[in-house]
Each structure stands twice: as structure tokens, then as C-alpha cells.
Design a protein around this motif. Structure first.
Motif, PDB file in Angstrom:
ATOM      1  N   SER A 148       0.939   4.219  -2.608  1.00  0.00           N
ATOM      2  CA  SER A 148       0.676   5.580  -2.323  1.00  0.00           C
ATOM      3  C   SER A 148       2.005   6.618  -2.776  1.00  0.00           C
ATOM      4  O   SER A 148       1.585   7.494  -3.218  1.00  0.00           O
ATOM      5  CB  SER A 148       0.650   5.652  -0.926  1.00  0.00           C
ATOM      6  N   GLN A 158       0.148   3.119   7.852  1.00  0.00           N
ATOM      7  CA  GLN A 158       0.745   1.992   7.592  1.00  0.00           C
ATOM      8  C   GLN A 158       2.224   1.728   8.062  1.00  0.00           C
ATOM      9  O   GLN A 158       2.145   0.660   8.596  1.00  0.00           O
ATOM     10  CB  GLN A 158       1.064   1.908   5.920  1.00  0.00           C
ATOM     11  N   ILE A 215       1.318   0.798  11.465  1.00  0.00           N
ATOM     12  CA  ILE A 215       0.700  -0.729  11.672  1.00  0.00           C
ATOM     13  C   ILE A 215       1.941  -1.532  11.624  1.00  0.00           C
ATOM     14  O   ILE A 215       2.091  -2.540  12.556  1.00  0.00           O
ATOM     15  CB  ILE A 215      -0.203  -0.836  10.422  1.00  0.00           C
ATOM     16  N   SER A 234      -1.707   8.278   4.878  1.00  0.00           N
ATOM     17  CA  SER A 234      -1.999   6.741   5.053  1.00  0.00           C
ATOM     18  C   SER A 234      -0.738   6.062   5.270  1.00  0.00           C
ATOM     19  O   SER A 234      -0.772   5.403   5.663  1.00  0.00           O
ATOM     20  CB  SER A 234      -2.547   6.480   3.739  1.00  0.00           C
ATOM     21  N   ARG A 241      -4.520  15.735  -2.100  1.00  0.00           N
ATOM     22  CA  ARG A 241      -4.806  14.196  -1.960  1.00  0.00           C
ATOM     23  C   ARG A 241      -3.278  13.603  -1.781  1.00  0.00           C
ATOM     24  O   ARG A 241      -3.332  12.663  -1.226  1.00  0.00           O
ATOM     25  CB  ARG A 241      -5.375  13.762  -3.440  1.00  0.00           C
ATOM     26  N   ILE A 299     -12.781  -8.172   9.420  1.00  0.00           N
ATOM     27  CA  ILE A 299     -11.327  -8.054   8.743  1.00  0.00           C
ATOM     28  C   ILE A 299     -10.936  -9.596   8.675  1.00  0.00           C
ATOM     29  O   ILE A 299     -10.242 -10.270   9.699  1.00  0.00           O
ATOM     30  CB  ILE A 299     -10.385  -7.258   9.647  1.00  0.00           C
ATOM     31  N   ALA A 352       0.865  -1.147   0.080  1.00  0.00           N
ATOM     32  CA  ALA A 352      -0.028  -0.012  -0.121  1.00  0.00           C
ATOM     33  C   ALA A 352       0.713   1.353  -0.150  1.00  0.00           C
ATOM     34  O   ALA A 352       0.623   2.248  -0.603  1.00  0.00           O
ATOM     35  CB  ALA A 352      -1.075   0.028   1.293  1.00  0.00           C
ATOM     36  N   GLU A 374      -9.487   8.143   9.898  1.00  0.00           N
ATOM     37  CA  GLU A 374      -9.924   7.671   8.618  1.00  0.00           C
ATOM     38  C   GLU A 374     -11.171   7.005   8.496  1.00  0.00           C
ATOM     39  O   GLU A 374     -11.956   6.865   7.418  1.00  0.00           O
ATOM     40  CB  GLU A 374      -8.752   6.640   8.014  1.00  0.00           C
ATOM     41  N   LYS A 430      -3.341  13.543   1.952  1.00  0.00           N
ATOM     42  CA  LYS A 430      -4.045  12.474   2.458  1.00  0.00           C
ATOM     43  C   LYS A 430      -3.101  10.911   2.423  1.00  0.00           C
ATOM     44  O   LYS A 430      -3.269  10.216   3.299  1.00  0.00           O
ATOM     45  CB  LYS A 430      -5.349  12.110   1.651  1.00  0.00           C
ATOM     46  N   LEU A 431      -2.477  11.094   0.956  1.00  0.00           N
ATOM     47  CA  LEU A 431      -1.770   9.634   0.879  1.00  0.00           C
ATOM     48  C   LEU A 431      -0.536   9.568   1.736  1.00  0.00           C
ATOM     49  O   LEU A 431      -0.173   8.526   2.467  1.00  0.00           O
ATOM     50  CB  LEU A 431      -1.389   9.671  -0.509  1.00  0.00           C
TER      51      LEU A 431
END
Lengths: 137, 291
Positions: free
Chosen positions: B73, B97, B100, B93, B86, B248, B69, B149, B89-90
Motif C-alpha cells: 500500500s 491492517q 488487525i 486499508s 485511491r 478465510i 499488505a 470495506e 483508500k489505501l
């Protein structure tokens, strides 16, 4: 309404859909993102999609409680082909079983391996499928 | 297998298990029993290997999905046609990630250490005085972009910490407790309903009725229901709730297990309460750790 058509992106990992949607939208497509099979079917009932791009392993959602998440993408593709015949489908996923990939391709589904297909390539292929343009990659 | 080989194998079983049946009429029956047992063990081993392979595939997916991902991005950010908001925003993200991934890798690296530490009953690092409120705020901030998000937000209840702790601190290994709490927060972000608040608060817990209350850090959320019989199993390694798997599909099922191992080495526990869509997961510490 977009000039190039509507792309339905079905994936429970929104980060993939987000990057794909932003790039497709910058090229004139309208994108709708659905995070499970139920939401995707609902979107197809209310929008005239030019192409469906779907993952395989994702939640089936409330409308399909008996479908297991591990195979909901396959069930979704069957459902789309039955109810919206002729609607192009691109499968963007990681499928380990080659026979399943072959089976999808035999049914006219374009398969892109998630993680190995560059974004630019995916966008080119989806754009071509959505607009009926021939592409050689 | 030749008859002689079979006899030799049988003889070795006899030697090792002290079964003396060489001249007994029951010999054939016992050989059959041993063969059945071997077959059962082989089947069990095959099943374990299958489960292990599935688990490793799942772990690989958990690690590669955020990286892939991130790659996409970055490609989108490099595209001049994508607008600046945008791209921002990426970037957000990518940060999520990254969080995570770091969190997941920390869990994996902790797994083997924790097993050893629990066996030895001692810490690898010395406990220190930790401010539980500050820890909760910092961790909630770390997960906030991910939560945002889905329109979710963290609410860390400062008055509850003041009321219960009166300025006292928690004597604990900070990075371990941070990981345990992170695991609870990450689950809450993943499984809470959209546009809901995830509440983090200090609580007094009476796990046993009539016993002295213990200090706890509770993470409360509204989202996936947890069914009664599942509550007991959630702390086991590799176990995920039915509804969690439906929402999930991919997941390792090690977050709560690791959190529980961390609490065990602190002589604490995890207390789970679930009613309908409401659930609370509480890290419970012994009184001796509040100084």
C-alpha cells in the motif's frame, strides 16, 4: 475497455489486490478482483482476461464445494489451463514446497513470492506478461 | 541397540514403574506392551510437533500478511500515477491492517499472562468501573473501517444498555474485557455477510433455566452458519469452525479461546447461540460485577 487489457486478480486478502489493482489501473489496465475460485471462474466466463494473477490458499467458493481452501489455487490454475489454454497465469503466493513451485513453473506459470516481491516489480512482470512483452528482471 | 542396553533400559522401566516380572513368563509380553506404548507416545509426539509447526506457520502468516499488505500500500501511495482518492483508500486499508496487527499481537501477549492469572485466580491489574456502552462504541469505531470495506456496519444499541444497567457500571479489568469484546467484534467483521449490520447490545441472559438473569454484552451477526456440534468446541484453543476455514483459510483460532479465558477470570463465561446464518456471542458477567 482498457487499452492494455484486463487483469484478473484472485486473492482472498483484498488489501494485496487493492494496491496491485490501483497501480496496474494507473498504467492503463482494467482490473477485476475475485476473492475466491468460484468468483474467479465466473469472471473469466464474462471477461476476456489478458492475464490471471492468483493466490494459492483461498476459499474455493460455492461452485466448488469439495475443493479444500489450502489447495484451491492449484486447482484453479489447473482449471484455467484446461478451459482457457494459453491464458497467461502469474501465481502470487507463499508456497513453502519447492517441488510445487517447480511444478507450476514447468507448466508455464510465473511464480512471484508474496511479501518478498516489491509492488513495482510485480507490476512490471504482470504488465509484461499481459502484453506479451519480454522482460528481464 | 545391543541386548545389554536393551536389558538395562528394561531394568530402568521395572524400577520406575514397579513392575516385577524378572522371572515371570509374562516378561516378553510386558516388554512388547511397553514398546508398543513407547511407539504410540512417539507417534503422538510427532503429531503434536507437526500440529505445532503448522500452527506456528499459520501465526507467522497472520503476522506477516498485514505487514506485507502495508508495504504494498505504501509503494502504491508513493506512485505519482495513483490518484489522490485511491491513495486515501489505501491509507484507510493501512489503518485497518494496523488494527488487525495490534489486535493480534495483544492476543498473543495475553495468552501466557492469562494462563498464569487463571491458575492463580487473580488479576494482574485491579478491576475498575467500566461503562460497557462506551467501551462497545469505542471498539466498534476501531473496527468500523475494516467493516466498511465489506459494506458492513456496527449498530451499538444504546437503549438496551440504559434499560438493563440503569447507570450501573461493570467492575472489570478494562483492557481485558476490551480484548474479549474486540475478539468477538473482529470475528463478526470477518465472518458476517457483506452489507449486513453487526449488532452489539446489552442483554439479560438466562444460561440456566430458572436461574437469575446475568448481564451480558451480545454481538449478533448474520453470516457463516455454525453447526451444532461445533458450538461446544469453538472456545477451545486453535479450533475454527468448518465454514470459517472455508471462507478465510488462514486463522489462529485463539480469539474465542482468549475471550473465554478473560471471562473465566471475571467469573463469567461466553454464551454462544447459532441458528442458520444467525449467530450471537455473548460475554456474560456475574451479577456481583455490576455496580
Amino acid at each position: 475497455m482498457s487499452g492494455y487489457g484486463v487483469v484478473l486478480l484472485v486473492d482472498d486478502e483484498p488489501w494485496f489486490s487493492e494496491a496491485l489493482a490501483f497501480t496496474l489501473e494507473s498504467r492503463g489496465f482494467e482490473c477485476i478482483i475475485a476473492t475466491d475460485m468460484s468468483l474467479a471462474v465466473a469472471a473469466l466466463r464474462t471477461h476476456q482476461a489478458s492475464v490471471v494473477v492468483t493466490d494459492i490458499m483461498m476459499p474455493a467458493g460455492s461452485a466448488f464445494p469439495k475443493i479444500d481452501a489450502s489447495e484451491s489455487g492449484f486447482k484453479f490454475i489447473e482449471f484455467v489451463q484446461k478451459n482457457w489454454p494459453g491464458l497467461p497465469i502469474v501465481c502470487l503466493s507463499v508456497i513453502g514446497d519447492q517441488t510445487k513451485i517447480d511444478s507450476l513453473m514447468d507448466r508455464g506459470v510465473r511464480y512471484l513470492r508474496k511479501g518478498e516481491t516489491p509492488l513495482g516489480t510485480a507490476v512490471e512482470i504482470i504488465s509484461a506478461v499481459a502484453t506479451g512483452r519480454r522482460i528481464r528482471l | 541397540m545391543s541386548p545389554n542396553t536393551e536389558k538395562a533400559c528394561y531394568a530402568s522401566f521395572v524400577d520406575s514403574s514397579e513392575i516385577r516380572l524378572s522371572a515371570s513368563p509374562l516378561e516378553g509380553t510386558d516388554v512388547q506392551a511397553l514398546r508398543r506404548e513407547i511407539a504410540a507416545l512417539r507417534a503422538e509426539l510427532a503429531e503434536t510437533q507437526k500440529t505445532t509447526n503448522q500452527y506456528l506457520q499459520n501465526v507467522a502468516h497472520q503476522l506477516t500478511a498485514p505487514l506485507n499488505a502495508i508495504k504494498w500500500s505504501i509503494e502504491a501511495i508513493k506512485d505519482p500515477a495513483v490518484s489522490i482518492p485511491r491513495k486515501m483508500k489505501l491509507l484507510s486499508s493501512i489503518y485497518s491492517q494496523g488494527t488487525i496487527l495490534v489486535h493480534l499481537i495483544k492476543n498473543f501477549s495475553l495468552m501466557s499472562n492469562l494462563e498464569t492469572d487463571n491458575e492463580l485466580g487473580q488479576f494482574r491489574n485491579s478491576p475498575e468501573r467500566v461503562d460497557p456502552f462506551r467501551l462497545a462504541v469505542n471498539l466498534a469505531n476501531d473496527f468500523q473501517p475494516q467493516a466498511a470495506e465489506g459494506g458492513k456496519k456496527f449498530d451499538v444499541d444504546e437503549p438496551s444498555f440504559e434499560r438493563i444497567l440503569h447507570g450501573r457500571k461493570l467492575l472489570a479489568v478494562k483492557n481485558l474485557v476490551a480484548q474479549a469484546l474486540s475478539n468477538l467484534l473482529e470475528n463478526a467483521v470477518k465472518y458476517a455477510d457483506l452489507k449486513t449490520a453487526i449488532r452489539v447490545e446489552a442483554v439479560n441472559v438466562h444460561i440456566v433455566e430458572g436461574a437469575k438473569a446475568q448481564f451480558g454484552i451480545a454481538v449478533r451477526s448474520v453470516g457463516l452458519p455454525i453447526y451444532g456440534d461445533e458450538v461446544k468446541k469453538l472456545l477451545n484453543r486453535g479450533v475454527r469452525g468448518t465454514t470459517a476455514q472455508q471462507r478465510i483459510p488462514a486463522g489462529t483460532g485463539i480469539g474465542l479461546y482468549i475471550a473465554n479465558r478473560i471471562m473465566a477470570i471475571h467469573q463469567g463465561t461466553i454464551y454462544i447461540q447459532a441458528k442458520g446464518k444467525e449467530s450471537s456471542f455473548t460475554l456474560v458477567f456475574p451479577e456481583a460485577r455490576i455496580k
